[in-house]
Design a protein around this motif. Structure first.
Motif, PDB file in Angstrom:
ATOM      1  N   GLY A  10       0.815  -1.213   0.000  1.00  0.00           N
ATOM      2  CA  GLY A  10       0.000   0.000   0.000  1.00  0.00           C
ATOM      3  C   GLY A  10       0.846   1.259   0.000  1.00  0.00           C
ATOM      4  O   GLY A  10       0.503   2.249  -0.678  1.00  0.00           O
ATOM      5  N   PHE A  11       1.949   1.242   0.749  1.00  0.00           N
ATOM      6  CA  PHE A  11       2.831   2.414   0.776  1.00  0.00           C
ATOM      7  C   PHE A  11       3.457   2.660  -0.597  1.00  0.00           C
ATOM      8  O   PHE A  11       3.474   3.804  -1.102  1.00  0.00           O
ATOM      9  CB  PHE A  11       3.923   2.193   1.820  1.00  0.00           C
ATOM     10  N   VAL A  12       3.930   1.604  -1.231  1.00  0.00           N
ATOM     11  CA  VAL A  12       4.540   1.753  -2.553  1.00  0.00           C
ATOM     12  C   VAL A  12       3.514   2.240  -3.558  1.00  0.00           C
ATOM     13  O   VAL A  12       3.791   3.127  -4.400  1.00  0.00           O
ATOM     14  CB  VAL A  12       5.176   0.426  -3.006  1.00  0.00           C
ATOM     15  N   SER A  13       2.308   1.696  -3.476  1.00  0.00           N
ATOM     16  CA  SER A  13       1.259   2.117  -4.406  1.00  0.00           C
ATOM     17  C   SER A  13       0.901   3.588  -4.208  1.00  0.00           C
ATOM     18  O   SER A  13       0.687   4.330  -5.195  1.00  0.00           O
ATOM     19  CB  SER A  13       0.021   1.237  -4.213  1.00  0.00           C
ATOM     20  N   SER A  14       0.850   4.048  -2.976  1.00  0.00           N
ATOM     21  CA  SER A  14       0.537   5.466  -2.715  1.00  0.00           C
ATOM     22  C   SER A  14       1.630   6.385  -3.265  1.00  0.00           C
ATOM     23  O   SER A  14       1.347   7.466  -3.821  1.00  0.00           O
ATOM     24  CB  SER A  14       0.368   5.693  -1.212  1.00  0.00           C
ATOM     25  N   CYS A  15       2.862   5.948  -3.122  1.00  0.00           N
ATOM     26  CA  CYS A  15       3.963   6.749  -3.665  1.00  0.00           C
ATOM     27  C   CYS A  15       3.898   6.834  -5.186  1.00  0.00           C
ATOM     28  O   CYS A  15       4.171   7.894  -5.787  1.00  0.00           O
ATOM     29  CB  CYS A  15       5.298   6.146  -3.232  1.00  0.00           C
TER      30      CYS A  15
END
Length: 224
Positions: free
Chosen positions: A182-187
């Protein structure tokens, strides 16, 4: 003088002869051995019946001595019944049902895959995993069922399922993977957003940072 010596010798020989005559006593033979009556080895009663102080044998003759314990009879032997075999902990007929735990694990994986919408994070190109997430979500019930059966039949599969579901020792891996995805996708999404969106995110982060620093300063002043 010679006559006196001769008389002494004659008297000595006469004494020896007298002792020799009383020497070895006459031989007395042993009394004749009494034969034991095989039908009455302990004697007979006044009526002529054989005495049986130790009971009689199977043929009816008296026992010569007290009988020992002998071989126990079948009815005297302790009855031993074989206990039913205890199934091992890893037996095939495991009663545990892992379906719900597998569905929970599959849902967590689906959330992680669904958040990966593709794009570029610096030099790294990330694929759009949402189509694969749709297939995963559709087949999740069937996969949970077959993996549940496999866990009930195989020790190695069961060990892996118990580690990654419920309160297993490896459930943290799933949580880390989902949150990291989720963090990578948000970035990636932020990198594709217009400049004003990134500016708003920067301003919000600066405000949060300033508030955090102010709280730390206030805490240091209170401590002093």
């Amino acid at each position: 003088m010679t006559t006196a010596v001769a008389d002494v010798d004659a008297a000595f020989e006469a004494a020896l002869s007298a002792d020799a005559g009383r020497g070895v006593p006459a031989y007395v033979p042993a009394p004749p051995r009494q034969e034991r009556d095989p039908e009455a080895p302990h004697g007979r009663a006044e009526d002529g019946s054989p005495l049986a102080p130790y009971g009689v044998k199977q043929d009816g003759t008296p026992r010569l001595r007290e009988p020992g314990p002998g071989r126990p009879k079948a009815e005297d032997k302790p009855r031993v019944t074989s206990a039913p075999a205890v199934k091992a902990a890893g037996a095939k007929a495991a009663a545990a049902d892992y379906t719900d735990d597998l569905l929970g694990l599959g849902t967590a994986v689906w959330l992680g895959i669904s958040s990966m919408k593709g794009g570029a994070l610096g030099p790294v190109r990330l694929p759009d995993c949402r189509p694969y997430a749709a297939v995963w979500k559709q087949t999740l019930p069937q996969m949970a069922a077959v993996w549940n059966t496999a866990a009930q039949q195989n020790d190695q599969v069961r060990s892996a399922v118990e580690k990654f579901t419920g309160e297993g020792t490896m459930t943290w891996v799933v949580g880390v993977a989902v949150v990291s995805a989720g963090f990578v996708s948000s970035c990636v999404e932020l990198a594709k957003a217009p400049p004003e969106v990134r500016a708003n995110a920067t301003a919000a982060n600066d405000a949060q940072l300033q508030a955090y620093v102010s709280r730390q300063v206030e805490a240091m002043g209170a401590a002093a």
